[in-house]
Design an enzyme around this catalytic site. Structure first.
Site, PDB file in Angstrom:
ATOM      1  N   ASN A  17      36.544 -41.652  25.716  1.00 61.09           N
ATOM      2  CA  ASN A  17      35.880 -42.366  24.607  1.00 61.09           C
ATOM      3  C   ASN A  17      35.119 -43.228  25.249  1.00 61.09           C
ATOM      4  O   ASN A  17      35.187 -43.537  26.487  1.00 61.09           O
ATOM      5  CB  ASN A  17      36.904 -42.945  23.601  1.00 61.09           C
ATOM      6  CG  ASN A  17      38.035 -43.650  24.311  1.00 61.09           C
ATOM      7  OD1 ASN A  17      37.539 -44.629  24.753  1.00 61.09           O
ATOM      8  ND2 ASN A  17      39.296 -43.511  24.116  1.00 61.09           N
ATOM      9  N   ASP A  77      43.786 -39.767  20.625  1.00 66.58           N
ATOM     10  CA  ASP A  77      44.918 -39.489  19.754  1.00 66.58           C
ATOM     11  C   ASP A  77      45.312 -37.888  20.039  1.00 66.58           C
ATOM     12  O   ASP A  77      46.511 -37.630  19.607  1.00 66.58           O
ATOM     13  CB  ASP A  77      44.505 -39.310  18.395  1.00 66.58           C
ATOM     14  CG  ASP A  77      44.161 -41.016  17.655  1.00 66.58           C
ATOM     15  OD1 ASP A  77      45.119 -41.744  18.062  1.00 66.58           O
ATOM     16  OD2 ASP A  77      43.310 -41.170  17.304  1.00 66.58           O
ATOM     17  N   LYS A  79      39.230 -24.757  37.611  1.00 64.41           N
ATOM     18  CA  LYS A  79      37.978 -25.271  36.768  1.00 64.41           C
ATOM     19  C   LYS A  79      37.549 -23.620  35.825  1.00 64.41           C
ATOM     20  O   LYS A  79      37.529 -22.670  36.092  1.00 64.41           O
ATOM     21  CB  LYS A  79      36.732 -25.126  37.609  1.00 64.41           C
ATOM     22  CG  LYS A  79      35.605 -25.547  36.804  1.00 64.41           C
ATOM     23  CD  LYS A  79      34.256 -25.915  37.821  1.00 64.41           C
ATOM     24  CE  LYS A  79      32.815 -25.897  36.837  1.00 64.41           C
ATOM     25  NZ  LYS A  79      31.667 -25.852  37.802  1.00 64.41           N
ATOM     26  N   LYS A 113      47.069 -49.206   9.226  1.00 62.87           N
ATOM     27  CA  LYS A 113      47.545 -49.203  10.402  1.00 62.87           C
ATOM     28  C   LYS A 113      48.360 -50.428  10.674  1.00 62.87           C
ATOM     29  O   LYS A 113      49.599 -50.326  11.388  1.00 62.87           O
ATOM     30  CB  LYS A 113      46.437 -49.271  11.481  1.00 62.87           C
ATOM     31  CG  LYS A 113      45.859 -47.741  11.553  1.00 62.87           C
ATOM     32  CD  LYS A 113      44.587 -47.984  12.655  1.00 62.87           C
ATOM     33  CE  LYS A 113      43.816 -46.725  12.416  1.00 62.87           C
ATOM     34  NZ  LYS A 113      42.395 -46.486  13.170  1.00 62.87           N
ATOM     35  N   LYS A 158      52.335 -49.474  11.460  1.00 60.65           N
ATOM     36  CA  LYS A 158      52.732 -49.691  13.043  1.00 60.65           C
ATOM     37  C   LYS A 158      53.727 -50.914  13.126  1.00 60.65           C
ATOM     38  O   LYS A 158      53.854 -51.454  14.281  1.00 60.65           O
ATOM     39  CB  LYS A 158      51.680 -49.737  13.831  1.00 60.65           C
ATOM     40  CG  LYS A 158      50.723 -48.325  13.754  1.00 60.65           C
ATOM     41  CD  LYS A 158      49.643 -48.133  14.769  1.00 60.65           C
ATOM     42  CE  LYS A 158      48.987 -47.020  14.602  1.00 60.65           C
ATOM     43  NZ  LYS A 158      48.154 -46.458  15.694  1.00 60.65           N
TER      44      LYS A 158
HETATM   45  O1  PMT Z   1      36.785 -51.672  25.840  1.00 66.74           O
HETATM   46  P1  PMT Z   1      35.384 -52.050  24.843  1.00 66.74           P
HETATM   47  O2  PMT Z   1      34.381 -51.318  25.307  1.00 66.74           O
HETATM   48  O3  PMT Z   1      35.314 -53.503  25.289  1.00 66.74           O
HETATM   49  O4  PMT Z   1      35.484 -51.843  23.405  1.00 66.74           O
HETATM   50  C1  PMT Z   1      36.603 -52.707  22.684  1.00 66.74           C
HETATM   51  C2  PMT Z   1      37.445 -51.705  21.846  1.00 66.74           C
HETATM   52  C3  PMT Z   1      36.284 -51.386  20.702  1.00 66.74           C
HETATM   53  C4  PMT Z   1      37.875 -50.363  22.386  1.00 66.74           C
HETATM   54  C5  PMT Z   1      38.502 -52.462  21.239  1.00 66.74           C
HETATM   55  O5  PMT Z   1      38.024 -53.518  20.752  1.00 66.74           O
HETATM   56  C6  PMT Z   1      39.329 -51.611  19.938  1.00 66.74           C
HETATM   57  O6  PMT Z   1      38.869 -51.702  18.890  1.00 66.74           O
HETATM   58  N1  PMT Z   1      40.353 -50.987  20.575  1.00 66.74           N
HETATM   59  C7  PMT Z   1      41.281 -50.238  19.634  1.00 66.74           C
HETATM   60  C8  PMT Z   1      40.570 -48.831  19.631  1.00 66.74           C
HETATM   61  C9  PMT Z   1      41.460 -47.744  18.849  1.00 66.74           C
HETATM   62  O7  PMT Z   1      41.987 -46.809  19.723  1.00 66.74           O
HETATM   63  O8  PMT Z   1      41.806 -47.678  17.741  1.00 66.74           O
HETATM   64  P2  PMT Z   1      42.515 -46.947  16.717  1.00 66.74           P
HETATM   65  O9  PMT Z   1      42.235 -47.295  15.281  1.00 66.74           O
HETATM   66  O10 PMT Z   1      42.385 -45.708  17.032  1.00 66.74           O
HETATM   67  O11 PMT Z   1      44.007 -47.278  17.153  1.00 66.74           O
HETATM   68  C10 PMT Z   1      44.796 -48.486  16.594  1.00 66.74           C
HETATM   69  C11 PMT Z   1      45.799 -49.151  17.533  1.00 66.74           C
HETATM   70  O12 PMT Z   1      46.749 -48.056  17.765  1.00 66.74           O
HETATM   71  C12 PMT Z   1      44.986 -49.624  18.666  1.00 66.74           C
HETATM   72  O13 PMT Z   1      45.868 -50.933  19.219  1.00 66.74           O
HETATM   73  C13 PMT Z   1      45.198 -48.534  19.836  1.00 66.74           C
HETATM   74  O14 PMT Z   1      45.635 -48.887  21.083  1.00 66.74           O
HETATM   75  C14 PMT Z   1      46.826 -48.011  19.314  1.00 66.74           C
HETATM   76  N2  PMT Z   1      46.987 -46.726  19.770  1.00 66.74           N
HETATM   77  C15 PMT Z   1      46.280 -45.515  18.981  1.00 66.74           C
HETATM   78  C16 PMT Z   1      46.491 -44.342  19.386  1.00 66.74           C
HETATM   79  C17 PMT Z   1      47.698 -43.982  20.076  1.00 66.74           C
HETATM   80  N3  PMT Z   1      47.938 -42.645  20.585  1.00 66.74           N
HETATM   81  N4  PMT Z   1      48.449 -44.906  20.669  1.00 66.74           N
HETATM   82  C18 PMT Z   1      48.013 -46.219  20.399  1.00 66.74           C
HETATM   83  O15 PMT Z   1      48.934 -47.205  20.755  1.00 66.74           O
END
Ligand code: PMT
Length: 404
Positions: A207, A276, A286, A336, A340
């Site tokens: 991503n 995810d 490949k 969330k 969580k």
């Molecule tokens: O890295 P940059 O370019 O500076 O950008 C910053 C950012 C946008 C990446 C950052 O600020 C941000 O928003 N990070 C969270 C991105 C994300 O994955 O969000 P989510 O809504 O999908 O996940 C929610 C939370 O669960 C996050 O804290 C994530 O780390 C955590 N998560 C999600 C999926 C997973 N399988 N395990 C997790 O721990």
């Protein structure tokens, strides 16, 4: 660095040219900078360069100068936050060690009450010379801060230790010294960057995360005195100084490392953008072009944050998540936060061009477990990191520091 008063001492080594960039960066960061030079330093870089960059008169001669007759006393005292000698030659190090004041800079250092940071820079043979090493050791024992020189190709075409650290690193070190250490005693784990889920040996799913937000958090936490572990997916950023950095690629690797490292942490901040899903199988070779369509089967990755939330009973800590959203922002973030088991979630509207992924700025909404919501202004990611840590500190104090 905003409003901090810093004196830079420049001595006569080829790395004196890098001191110009150091002054520029400090001024850009909001510091008030004054420069003192040795006479030999003026052979490498003109005082006019430093005067132009700092906006202040440069002193390089004890007697033949403007200003007051006690500048050599007051420059290192008054309300000066830090004196940085960069580059520090073997000569100035020896003078500091043995109390020699035979020019403006050495006399000013002798009278200084402000903390002094030296950045030794010289040929490697000079640097490893037992006399120089002994002098550096003695200065450390007396409380002088010493930044290790870098290794690599030197101006004299030899390789080894003796390079002046990069100016950005000196600024980072200086800001660690000057900042209030209000997170000292806290151990903080930060995750940053994307994960990378392989499809075959040459392709992967990932991503847009650059790691900038997570690295800003790790840097800010270190600057404020915390002991910091940074678990990062693949990014192109420089490691923050003094931080334990663990590089991972996939969500499963991140899960394993976070679980290993987090059990002793007080505070966990998950800024990483974790995939995810991952391909159910990684092709050993490949994948060749074939039919017009190709279907990839994906399976769910473990949710690291949710697992940390479940373990909170056994490992009490402050748990902070991020939410990257494009619609129903607040509702999704609240969901969330609850599911969580978080203390706080930082909501990013990633449809904005000045926030979220890739940018140097961010504007966030912080949502707390008691339902409160706080909006930030549009700021640099470094400033947002400090704001998040301010709120995290308050939550820590309310939960674990009630006696203080
Ligand atoms: O890295 P940059 O370019 O500076 O950008 C910053 C950012 C946008 C990446 C950052 O600020 C941000 O928003 N990070 C969270 C991105 C994300 O994955 O969000 P989510 O809504 O999908 O996940 C929610 C939370 O669960 C996050 O804290 C994530 O780390 C955590 N998560 C999600 C999926 C997973 N399988 N395990 C997790 O721990």
């Amino acid at each position: 660095m905003k409003g901090k008063k810093i004196v830079i001492g420049v001595t006569g080594g080829i790395a004196a040219y890098k001191a110009a960039e150091l002054v520029r960066l400090l001024v850009k960061a909001g510091a008030h900078v004054r420069v003192a030079m040795t006479l030999n330093a003026t052979r490498f870089v003109s005082p006019l360069t430093f005067e132009t960059l700092s906006g202040s008169k440069v002193i390089w001669s004890m007697f033949d100068r403007e200003g007051t007759s006690v500048d050599h006393i007051t420059w290192g005292q008054d309300d000066v936050d830090l004196i940085i000698i960069a580059p520090a030659t073997g000569n100035i190090i020896a003078k500091m060690c043995h109390g020699i004041g035979d020019d403006f800079l050495s006399t000013m250092i002798m009278a200084a009450t402000a903390p002094v940071l030296i950045c030794p820079s010289m040929n490697s043979q000079m640097y490893i010379n037992p006399a120089v090493q002994g002098n550096i050791r003695l200065l450390r024992e007396r409380g002088v801060l010493v930044m290790e020189p870098g290794k690599g190709e030197l101006a004299c075409h030899t390789e080894g230790p003796g390079r002046l650290p990069e100016p950005e690193d000196i600024v980072e070190y200086a800001s660690m010294v000057i900042s209030e250490h209000d997170l000292s005693g806290r151990s903080i784990l930060v995750t940053a960057g994307p994960t990378l889920e392989p499809i075959d040996p040459v392709r992967y799913i990932t991503n847009r995360s650059t790691g900038k937000m997570g690295y800003a958090l790790a840097r800010a936490a270190k600057k404020r005195g915390a002991s910091v572990t940074l678990v990062s997916g693949p990014v192109g950023l420089k490691s923050p100084l003094g931080v334990e950095e663990c590089q991972v690629k996939t969500a499963e690797e991140m899960m394993k490392t976070v679980m290993e490292k987090s059990s002793s942490c007080d505070i966990i901040i998950k800024a990483a953008a974790v995939s995810d899903y991952r391909p159910s199988e990684v092709a050993p070779d490949k994948i060749k072009k074939g039919s017009d369509t190709l279907t990839l089967e994906l399976v769910r990755n473990p949710d690291i944050l949710a697992e940390l939330g479940r373990r909170k009973k056994e490992h009490p800590c402050i748990l902070v998540g991020f939410a990257a959203e494009t619609k129903d922002l607040l509702a999704n973030a609240r969901e969330k936060l609850k599911s969580k088991n978080l203390d706080m979630i930082v909501l990013n509207d990633v449809s904005r061009s000045d926030a979220g992924f890739e940018t140097d700025t961010n504007i966030v909404r912080m949502i707390f477990s008691d339902g409160r919501v706080e909006d930030s202004l549009l700021m640099t990611k470094d400033e947002v990191a400090d704001l998040i840590l301010d709120r995290v500190k308050t939550i820590w104090e309310a939960n674990f520091d009630s006696g203080s």
